[in-house]
Design a protein around this motif. Structure first.
Motif, PDB file in Angstrom:
ATOM      1  N   LYS A 181       1.101  -1.383  -0.099  1.00 38.11           N
ATOM      2  CA  LYS A 181       0.009  -0.031   0.191  1.00 38.11           C
ATOM      3  C   LYS A 181       0.989   1.117   0.120  1.00 38.11           C
ATOM      4  O   LYS A 181       1.709   1.432   1.041  1.00 38.11           O
ATOM      5  CB  LYS A 181      -0.900   0.031   1.055  1.00 38.11           C
ATOM      6  N   LEU A 182       0.724   2.193  -1.024  1.00 37.01           N
ATOM      7  CA  LEU A 182       1.328   3.419  -1.127  1.00 37.01           C
ATOM      8  C   LEU A 182       0.231   4.574  -0.691  1.00 37.01           C
ATOM      9  O   LEU A 182      -0.786   4.589  -0.975  1.00 37.01           O
ATOM     10  CB  LEU A 182       1.906   3.682  -2.563  1.00 37.01           C
ATOM     11  N   THR A 183       0.575   5.335   0.347  1.00 42.95           N
ATOM     12  CA  THR A 183       0.112   6.806   0.447  1.00 42.95           C
ATOM     13  C   THR A 183       0.715   7.899   0.398  1.00 42.95           C
ATOM     14  O   THR A 183       2.000   7.865   0.320  1.00 42.95           O
ATOM     15  CB  THR A 183      -0.364   6.553   1.878  1.00 42.95           C
ATOM     16  N   GLN A 184       0.184   8.786  -0.063  1.00 42.65           N
ATOM     17  CA  GLN A 184       0.745  10.100  -0.148  1.00 42.65           C
ATOM     18  C   GLN A 184       1.230  10.942   1.138  1.00 42.65           C
ATOM     19  O   GLN A 184       0.140  11.159   1.959  1.00 42.65           O
ATOM     20  CB  GLN A 184      -0.224  11.107  -1.140  1.00 42.65           C
ATOM     21  N   THR A 185       2.361  11.273   0.985  1.00 42.93           N
ATOM     22  CA  THR A 185       2.934  12.208   2.222  1.00 42.93           C
ATOM     23  C   THR A 185       3.561  13.447   1.803  1.00 42.93           C
ATOM     24  O   THR A 185       4.537  13.188   1.017  1.00 42.93           O
ATOM     25  CB  THR A 185       3.881  11.177   3.146  1.00 42.93           C
ATOM     26  N   ASP A 186       3.119  14.568   1.947  1.00 39.52           N
ATOM     27  CA  ASP A 186       3.686  15.730   1.382  1.00 39.52           C
ATOM     28  C   ASP A 186       4.006  15.526  -0.204  1.00 39.52           C
ATOM     29  O   ASP A 186       4.766  16.148  -0.687  1.00 39.52           O
ATOM     30  CB  ASP A 186       5.186  15.962   2.187  1.00 39.52           C
ATOM     31  N   GLY A 187       3.077  15.144  -0.847  1.00 42.71           N
ATOM     32  CA  GLY A 187       2.982  14.954  -2.389  1.00 42.71           C
ATOM     33  C   GLY A 187       3.741  13.795  -2.704  1.00 42.71           C
ATOM     34  O   GLY A 187       4.292  13.586  -3.987  1.00 42.71           O
ATOM     35  N   ASN A 188       4.392  13.065  -1.873  1.00 40.69           N
ATOM     36  CA  ASN A 188       5.471  11.907  -2.351  1.00 40.69           C
ATOM     37  C   ASN A 188       4.652  10.464  -1.762  1.00 40.69           C
ATOM     38  O   ASN A 188       4.028  10.505  -0.897  1.00 40.69           O
ATOM     39  CB  ASN A 188       6.621  11.751  -1.341  1.00 40.69           C
ATOM     40  N   TRP A 189       4.790   9.502  -2.627  1.00 39.54           N
ATOM     41  CA  TRP A 189       4.467   8.138  -2.185  1.00 39.54           C
ATOM     42  C   TRP A 189       5.151   7.425  -1.274  1.00 39.54           C
ATOM     43  O   TRP A 189       6.435   7.272  -1.856  1.00 39.54           O
ATOM     44  CB  TRP A 189       3.924   7.284  -3.366  1.00 39.54           C
ATOM     45  N   THR A 190       4.670   7.063  -0.184  1.00 35.26           N
ATOM     46  CA  THR A 190       5.470   6.332   0.880  1.00 35.26           C
ATOM     47  C   THR A 190       4.809   4.922   1.413  1.00 35.26           C
ATOM     48  O   THR A 190       3.691   4.728   1.017  1.00 35.26           O
ATOM     49  CB  THR A 190       5.558   7.158   2.172  1.00 35.26           C
ATOM     50  N   TYR A 191       5.839   3.888   1.676  1.00 39.01           N
ATOM     51  CA  TYR A 191       5.211   2.655   1.927  1.00 39.01           C
ATOM     52  C   TYR A 191       6.140   2.099   2.861  1.00 39.01           C
ATOM     53  O   TYR A 191       7.361   2.741   3.226  1.00 39.01           O
ATOM     54  CB  TYR A 191       5.159   1.795   0.889  1.00 39.01           C
ATOM     55  N   ASP A 192       5.584   0.940   3.868  1.00 45.29           N
ATOM     56  CA  ASP A 192       6.403   0.276   4.786  1.00 45.29           C
ATOM     57  C   ASP A 192       7.622  -0.754   4.300  1.00 45.29           C
ATOM     58  O   ASP A 192       7.226  -1.013   2.910  1.00 45.29           O
ATOM     59  CB  ASP A 192       5.494  -0.274   5.751  1.00 45.29           C
ATOM     60  N   ASN A 193       8.556  -0.598   4.879  1.00 46.17           N
ATOM     61  CA  ASN A 193       9.673  -1.687   4.431  1.00 46.17           C
ATOM     62  C   ASN A 193      10.149  -1.293   2.929  1.00 46.17           C
ATOM     63  O   ASN A 193       9.967  -1.866   2.184  1.00 46.17           O
ATOM     64  CB  ASN A 193       9.323  -3.002   4.314  1.00 46.17           C
ATOM     65  N   PRO A 194      10.646  -0.039   2.629  1.00 47.00           N
ATOM     66  CA  PRO A 194      11.073   0.585   1.680  1.00 47.00           C
ATOM     67  C   PRO A 194      12.266  -0.350   0.905  1.00 47.00           C
ATOM     68  O   PRO A 194      12.989  -0.884   1.583  1.00 47.00           O
ATOM     69  CB  PRO A 194      11.864   1.952   1.913  1.00 47.00           C
ATOM     70  N   LYS A 195      12.078  -0.362  -0.391  1.00 46.41           N
ATOM     71  CA  LYS A 195      12.935  -1.407  -1.117  1.00 46.41           C
ATOM     72  C   LYS A 195      14.048  -0.550  -1.996  1.00 46.41           C
ATOM     73  O   LYS A 195      13.757   0.651  -2.078  1.00 46.41           O
ATOM     74  CB  LYS A 195      12.307  -2.335  -2.122  1.00 46.41           C
ATOM     75  N   ASN A 196      15.148  -1.228  -2.403  1.00 44.05           N
ATOM     76  CA  ASN A 196      16.035  -0.672  -3.101  1.00 44.05           C
ATOM     77  C   ASN A 196      16.248  -1.400  -4.463  1.00 44.05           C
ATOM     78  O   ASN A 196      15.995  -2.516  -4.571  1.00 44.05           O
ATOM     79  CB  ASN A 196      17.518  -0.526  -2.407  1.00 44.05           C
ATOM     80  N   PHE A 197      16.581  -0.610  -5.529  1.00 39.56           N
ATOM     81  CA  PHE A 197      16.951  -1.228  -6.877  1.00 39.56           C
ATOM     82  C   PHE A 197      18.466  -1.563  -6.776  1.00 39.56           C
ATOM     83  O   PHE A 197      19.358  -0.801  -6.136  1.00 39.56           O
ATOM     84  CB  PHE A 197      16.975  -0.045  -7.846  1.00 39.56           C
ATOM     85  N   LYS A 198      18.832  -2.699  -7.106  1.00 39.13           N
ATOM     86  CA  LYS A 198      20.310  -3.084  -7.014  1.00 39.13           C
ATOM     87  C   LYS A 198      20.807  -3.766  -8.622  1.00 39.13           C
ATOM     88  O   LYS A 198      19.824  -4.132  -9.241  1.00 39.13           O
ATOM     89  CB  LYS A 198      20.180  -4.327  -6.045  1.00 39.13           C
ATOM     90  N   ILE A 199      22.054  -3.622  -8.599  1.00 38.24           N
ATOM     91  CA  ILE A 199      22.728  -3.753  -9.871  1.00 38.24           C
ATOM     92  C   ILE A 199      22.574  -5.132 -10.007  1.00 38.24           C
ATOM     93  O   ILE A 199      22.866  -6.023  -8.956  1.00 38.24           O
ATOM     94  CB  ILE A 199      24.115  -3.228 -10.109  1.00 38.24           C
ATOM     95  N   GLY A 200      22.389  -5.948 -11.173  1.00 37.91           N
ATOM     96  CA  GLY A 200      22.280  -7.363 -11.287  1.00 37.91           C
ATOM     97  C   GLY A 200      20.871  -7.903 -11.324  1.00 37.91           C
ATOM     98  O   GLY A 200      20.808  -9.001 -11.759  1.00 37.91           O
ATOM     99  N   TYR A 201      19.908  -6.873 -11.114  1.00 40.59           N
ATOM    100  CA  TYR A 201      18.454  -7.536 -10.948  1.00 40.59           C
ATOM    101  C   TYR A 201      17.559  -6.972 -12.107  1.00 40.59           C
ATOM    102  O   TYR A 201      17.971  -5.746 -12.590  1.00 40.59           O
ATOM    103  CB  TYR A 201      17.920  -7.140  -9.555  1.00 40.59           C
ATOM    104  N   GLU A 202      16.671  -7.458 -12.383  1.00 36.14           N
ATOM    105  CA  GLU A 202      15.509  -7.061 -13.270  1.00 36.14           C
ATOM    106  C   GLU A 202      14.227  -6.763 -12.304  1.00 36.14           C
ATOM    107  O   GLU A 202      13.846  -7.539 -11.601  1.00 36.14           O
ATOM    108  CB  GLU A 202      15.283  -7.703 -14.312  1.00 36.14           C
ATOM    109  N   ALA A 259      24.040  -0.110 -13.150  1.00 33.08           N
ATOM    110  CA  ALA A 259      23.689   0.212 -11.861  1.00 33.08           C
ATOM    111  C   ALA A 259      22.396   1.175 -12.242  1.00 33.08           C
ATOM    112  O   ALA A 259      22.441   1.958 -12.900  1.00 33.08           O
ATOM    113  CB  ALA A 259      24.910   1.011 -11.217  1.00 33.08           C
ATOM    114  N   PRO A 260      21.437   1.185 -11.062  1.00 35.62           N
ATOM    115  CA  PRO A 260      20.443   2.257 -11.044  1.00 35.62           C
ATOM    116  C   PRO A 260      20.981   3.614 -10.789  1.00 35.62           C
ATOM    117  O   PRO A 260      21.893   3.913  -9.904  1.00 35.62           O
ATOM    118  CB  PRO A 260      19.589   1.676  -9.788  1.00 35.62           C
TER     119      PRO A 260
END
Length: 336
Positions: A82-103, A151-152
């Motif tokens: 679930k994404l909710t808007q906070t000050d115009g940005n979408w936030t969510y629990d347990n944020p993820k990262n893009f990593k090199i080597g992945y699709e 790399a992202p």
């Protein structure tokens, strides 16, 4: 010299204590960047999507994402998050990262529902309830990011352009002649009989597609008491409802029944018997009526006719077809 060593040791302990008292931000590892989202809503035309308006400040959307390396999927990476808007940005629990080597691959829908089953993206079940429970359904299909070899980049976002997955159905009405001197004519309720009420939505294509179920339902829409009496002519009265507009699964309405409930009041010179007998009229959608497409609004113009012998009858023409206008208050994102 001993005093000098003692002072150095004390200073080291003081610095260590400061480090434990602070709450430092965990740095993003090298070759990684946070997974952030941006959104827009499209108005769907026959040629191409046109950028629409943004979500309301209190909107909630859902994202399902996969992370894959050399064909191996990371289990439960982003599942109906679930994404909710906070000050115009979408936030969510347990944020993820893009990593090199992945699709990465993403689909999304709005409004968020904890009960919507997104486990099989080729067949996501959806049911259109009665007017009081209706919600718009917006979807995003197949947004991909490929960092298998590069790399992202910092600040890279997942752009989610939402499209309407349902069809809007609206009605307007006129009388075939000027009856205003003798009768006040209103339509108080519209009921659509036997429409398909559920289906399975495929999120994996370039645009979502429906596989219709066999279950059907009747949809009843009370016309607002503020809607004025009908008049004849080219300008039809819009049959608005306090519950909003009908938002239905795309399908063909050909041959389906439409039941109108009338309220006719006799004026001086009118026939009270004819007025009193005006109750329900059943008409059918034409056999060649166009199938409803997702993201479009269909407005049917009903014409009521008074035959002094047979009473009231009705018919309607082919619908006016327009884009789903997201920022029109009569065509809301949610129907509640």
């Amino acid at each position: 010299m001993k005093n000098l060593f003692f002072a150095a040791a004390v200073a080291a302990l003081v610095c260590a204590g400061c480090a434990t008292e602070d709450d430092p931000v965990t740095p993003t590892p090298p070759h990684e960047t946070p997974v952030n989202f941006s959104t827009s809503i499209s108005k769907i035309s026959r040629a191409m999507p046109v950028t629409g308006v943004t979500f309301a400040a209190d909107a909630e959307i859902a994202v399902y994402g996969t992370e894959t390396k050399s064909g191996t999927i990371t289990p439960d990476w982003m599942s109906n998050v679930k994404l909710t808007q906070t000050d115009g940005n979408w936030t969510y629990d347990n944020p993820k990262n893009f990593k090199i080597g992945y699709e990465y691959s993403f689909v999304a829908y709005a409004p968020y529902s904890a009960a919507l089953d997104m486990q099989t993206l080729t067949a996501v079940p959806f049911i259109v309830g009665d007017m009081a429970a209706q919600k718009d359904l917006l979807i995003v299909t197949s947004v991909k990011k490929d960092y298998s070899a590069t790399a992202p980049k910092s600040g890279d976002q997942v752009d989610l352009t939402f499209k309407h997955a349902l069809s809007q159905v609206m009605f307007s009405a006129v009388t075939s002649a000027d009856y205003t001197a003798s009768y006040e004519v209103k339509i108080t309720n519209i009921e659509l009989k036997g429409l398909i009420s559920s289906g399975k939505l495929n999120f994996t294509g370039a645009s979502g597609s429906w596989a219709l179920d066999t279950s059907t339902a009747d949809y009843s829409q009370s016309v607002s008491s503020s809607v004025s009496a009908l008049s004849n002519g080219e300008t039809a009265t819009s049959l608005k409802s306090d519950d909003g507009v009908l938002m239905l699964i795309p399908q063909s309405p050909a041959g389906k029944d439409l039941i109108l409930t009338l309220a006719v009041t006799a004026k001086a010179g009118g026939d009270a018997t004819i007025a009193g007998n005006a109750k329900n009229i059943t008409i059918k959608f034409p056999a060649d009526d166009p199938a409803w497409a997702a993201g479009h609004a269909y407005t049917y113009k009903i014409t009521l006719n008074l035959d002094e012998t047979f009473g009231w009858s009705a018919g309607f023409s082919a619908p006016t077809i327009t884009e789903w206008v997201t920022d029109d208050p009569e065509r809301p994102i949610t129907n509640q």
